[in-house]
Design an enzyme around this catalytic site. Sequence first.
Site, PDB file in Angstrom:
ATOM      1  CG  HIS A 123      -2.017   0.788   1.170  1.00  0.00           C
ATOM      2  ND1 HIS A 123      -1.827   2.121   1.914  1.00  0.00           N
ATOM      3  CD2 HIS A 123      -3.232   0.847   1.276  1.00  0.00           C
ATOM      4  CE1 HIS A 123      -2.993   3.038   1.575  1.00  0.00           C
ATOM      5  NE2 HIS A 123      -3.863   1.839   1.290  1.00  0.00           N
ATOM      6  CG  ASP A 195       0.429  -2.202   6.393  1.00  0.00           C
ATOM      7  OD1 ASP A 195      -0.269  -2.372   7.201  1.00  0.00           O
ATOM      8  OD2 ASP A 195       0.399  -1.679   5.055  1.00  0.00           O
ATOM      9  CD  GLN A 198      -7.143  -4.316   4.417  1.00  0.00           C
ATOM     10  OE1 GLN A 198      -7.914  -4.740   4.701  1.00  0.00           O
ATOM     11  NE2 GLN A 198      -7.073  -3.092   3.769  1.00  0.00           N
ATOM     12  CE  LYS A 221      -7.137   0.190   6.373  1.00  0.00           C
ATOM     13  NZ  LYS A 221      -7.696   0.633   5.029  1.00  0.00           N
ATOM     14  CB  CYS A 365      -3.464   3.305  -1.926  1.00  0.00           C
ATOM     15  SG  CYS A 365      -4.554   4.483  -1.502  1.00  0.00           S
TER      16      CYS A 365
HETATM   17  C1  PLP Z   1      -2.424  -2.852   3.822  1.00  0.00           C
HETATM   18  C2  PLP Z   1      -2.625  -1.590   4.019  1.00  0.00           C
HETATM   19  N1  PLP Z   1      -1.678  -0.671   4.508  1.00  0.00           N
HETATM   20  C3  PLP Z   1      -2.063   0.455   5.013  1.00  0.00           C
HETATM   21  C4  PLP Z   1      -2.996   1.081   4.841  1.00  0.00           C
HETATM   22  C5  PLP Z   1      -3.287   2.715   5.097  1.00  0.00           C
HETATM   23  O1  PLP Z   1      -4.130   2.645   6.376  1.00  0.00           O
HETATM   24  P1  PLP Z   1      -4.578   4.007   6.588  1.00  0.00           P
HETATM   25  O2  PLP Z   1      -5.073   4.810   5.539  1.00  0.00           O
HETATM   26  O3  PLP Z   1      -5.573   3.875   7.880  1.00  0.00           O
HETATM   27  O4  PLP Z   1      -3.473   4.703   7.299  1.00  0.00           O
HETATM   28  C6  PLP Z   1      -4.263   0.516   4.197  1.00  0.00           C
HETATM   29  C7  PLP Z   1      -5.442   0.942   3.996  1.00  0.00           C
HETATM   30  O5  PLP Z   1      -6.186   0.845   2.984  1.00  0.00           O
HETATM   31  C8  PLP Z   1      -3.784  -1.048   3.927  1.00  0.00           C
HETATM   32  O6  PLP Z   1      -4.901  -1.506   3.378  1.00  0.00           O
END
Ligand code: PLP
Lengths: 405, 455
Positions: A123, A195, A198, A221, A365
């Site tokens: 992401h 990370d 998810q 999430k 993203c």
């Molecule tokens: C795998 C992953 N990492 C990071 C993020 C970023 O999350 P946030 O926008 O809540 O910071 C997301 C959000 O879709 C994600 O799916």
Amino acid sequence: MSAPLPEPLAHTRADFPLLEREIDGRPIAYLDSASTAPKPRAVIEAVLDCYRRHTANVHRGVHVLAEEASEAYEAARTEVASFLNAAPDEIVFTRNSTEGVNLVAHGLGLGGDDEVVVTALEHHSNFLPWRAAARAVAVGLGDDGLPRYDEVERALSPRTRLLALAQVPNTTGVVAPVERWVALARERGVPLLVDAAQSASHLPIDVRALDCDFLVLSGHKLLGPSGIGVLYGKRERLAGLALYQTGGGMVRRHTDEGFTPHEVPQRFEAGTPNIEGAVGLGAAVGYLRALGMEAVRAHSLALGRHLVEGLREIPGARIVAGSAPLERRIGLAAFTLAAPGLGQEAIARLLCDRYGILLSGGYHCAHLLHDRLGLDGTVRISTHVFNTHAEIDRALAALREISGW
Amino acid sequence: MSAAPCAGPRPSGAPGARRETPATVTPHPYAARCAAALDEALAAAPFYRGWRERDPGPTRPVAERLAALPVLSRRELRAHVPDGFISGGSRARDGFASGAIEIVSTSGTTSERAAVVWHQPWWDASLRAAARLNPALEAVYGGAYREAVLTSPMCTGNLCHVGELPAAERTVGNILFLNQELDPARWGEAGARRMAAELAAFRPDVLEADPAYLAALARACRHAGVALHRPRCIALTYEFPSRLHLREIRRAFPGVPAVSSYGSTETGHVFIECEAGRLHQNTATCHVEIQPLRAGRGDPRVGRVLVTTLGNPWFALLRFDVGDLARLHDGPPCECGRGDGLTLAAIEGRVRDLTFDGEGRAVTVRQVDDALAAIEGLLGYRVEQAAPTRYLVRYVAEPATPAGIADELTARLRALYGPGAEVAARRESALAPEGSGKYRLAGTVGEWNPEELFA
Ligand SMILES: Cc1ncc(COP(=O)(O)O)c(C=O)c1O
Ligand SMILES: [Zn+2]
């Protein structure tokens, strides 16, 4: 017709007021929790309770409400720590996953020659902060978009300062071999960041067993409020990070000569924090723990299997990371559907407008993934605890209908 | 005005473009074409199956038959596109496979979202026929032309992926899309200069613009001292043109005809402003009913626009409620000499932007605009009705405007809404467009049921 599949968590549906929404008189099927998840009543009530009963600042007040607010805020930290099998002082409240990654990228004091090993489909939130601070070296992708995790060794160099990967990427829904990357990080003596934006909603996470150095997640999430997230760090790793932001709340003493910051985690929580957000996140985590994360995982894997098996039977559907074994998939799949006259984003819109099915369409993203696979966007279905096999069937039926036009 | 299409394919303008489907303008008399469209849709388009029993039958006049049918809304389009509205034995699958059609989405919140079956030859026919209703448009659209488009980028899809594109990549065939910002307030002087430079380089024959966006560009260029290229004509579409906007546009483009063109992605081009300032119906590709406001609920010459499309084999709309209001012309025939179809005195704005006076009578956007637009120094406004007799006007004014402007605004609105009206005025640094990219000039704060307003 086969017998209906068991829906062991279907009782949770009643906990989510959002699921009562209708569009054009049709009940919605919410299949977009990878973007952000609906909130159970327990979370809504916890947040409202902060406003109704304990509005006060934390860590500085002398009156009763201030003590109540501080207690609720710290109780949330403890709840999150238990959820991850961490210690409370290893839990830093952030705004979201993105801020957690940025905090680490900044705190490590990376320079232009330093390298951070990632995968090409991370992401943007787990890619651009590394790219901005150092050089991001990305492990490549297979033909269907599954990262070539095994090639990590070739990506490592003497300049590698950190490894960072999603435990479950938001475009594959496939659990990554984090253990293998951790082992390599240990060998090289460099830290590793997971990370879990998810994965935290789908798998039990034990940071001790995983032995990662850092882990980030987002409250929104995880059935919690927006604007609250978590950075977990091993105590000594957090202590080694440069200060991220300075201001009130993070300082122990300030004199003409200088200032002394608090210990972790407060030293990374400058300014008045998102108190009701943290309390809401605590309630969300408590809700999931009460369901049992093993049950949550089993449900997610069952939905993921059902989804992918169903997609495989739709002519013209191509699943991202479709080659991954079913037992490694959570209830999330991104795919393209060859439907004449319709792009992927248009398909996602149509599913909303014509069928009341809410999901994502676009690039999620992860531009590099789409560029490498030559895809002009994908459609993504993602589940959470309240989703059912019947909802997946509803989405599959709609996709089948569209593909047959 | 409702949107011309902002997503999907655009009129090519080039002679010899795809014309495999007959371009609909058949020689039959208008009434016969309306009857044929009605018969065919009822007989062959699956969605209308449930409407058949309401039809009094082909022995009755078309107007009577249509009036007996329900009204079609975007909600039905959302639920039944594409297959529901395809008549004449065509099948969506064949249309997609041959490239004759594709699906185009319009954006907005629920009441505005719809999916549309897009058939380029029909759209082109609609444009060509509509252009004949105004000599300035006809001079451009009758031959090969270059067009610049200035509106919200909302519908050009994945903004996040596309980012800022150079002009060459925003040029599709003969059309240059100027704007990439969701909110014109973000253009700044640099953005205005860029667009002015692109216009000067591209030298379009026609500028098709959302009046609010074009007024913003004109104002920014006026402040920056930048002259704008003068096209042969300007077609104003996408949303209701406030007189505030028209004033700014006329100032920036002296001598250039600015023509109102009313239509939508769903209906094609429906009404075009003539030389005399009235709007004439495009009888080649649509039939229109103006369903009046109920007695006592507003001006009886004002009604909602219901469009029946003619000659589109892929998308047959019967009595489609565009969501806009129009005022019928009720004097002697227009001096321009056109008398086919309906003649309008004005488009009155969106139904959802209605406000109500102390007696519950509907007040249209045009009525609000007529009341406010002449105020010196006023640059923009939005009237919000929070209760039956409570109104707030938010406004933006030239920096040097004296504070007395607030009194003038409230006095004029009190005159409009009645003696019992409580009106407050609040000066804003900017007014933002809605999610769809359009500027709401008026509206109520709560929901109400529009169906009860129409006879
Ligand atoms: C795998 C992953 N990492 C990071 C993020 C970023 O999350 P946030 O926008 O809540 O910071 C997301 C959000 O879709 C994600 O799916
Ligand atoms: Zn006329």
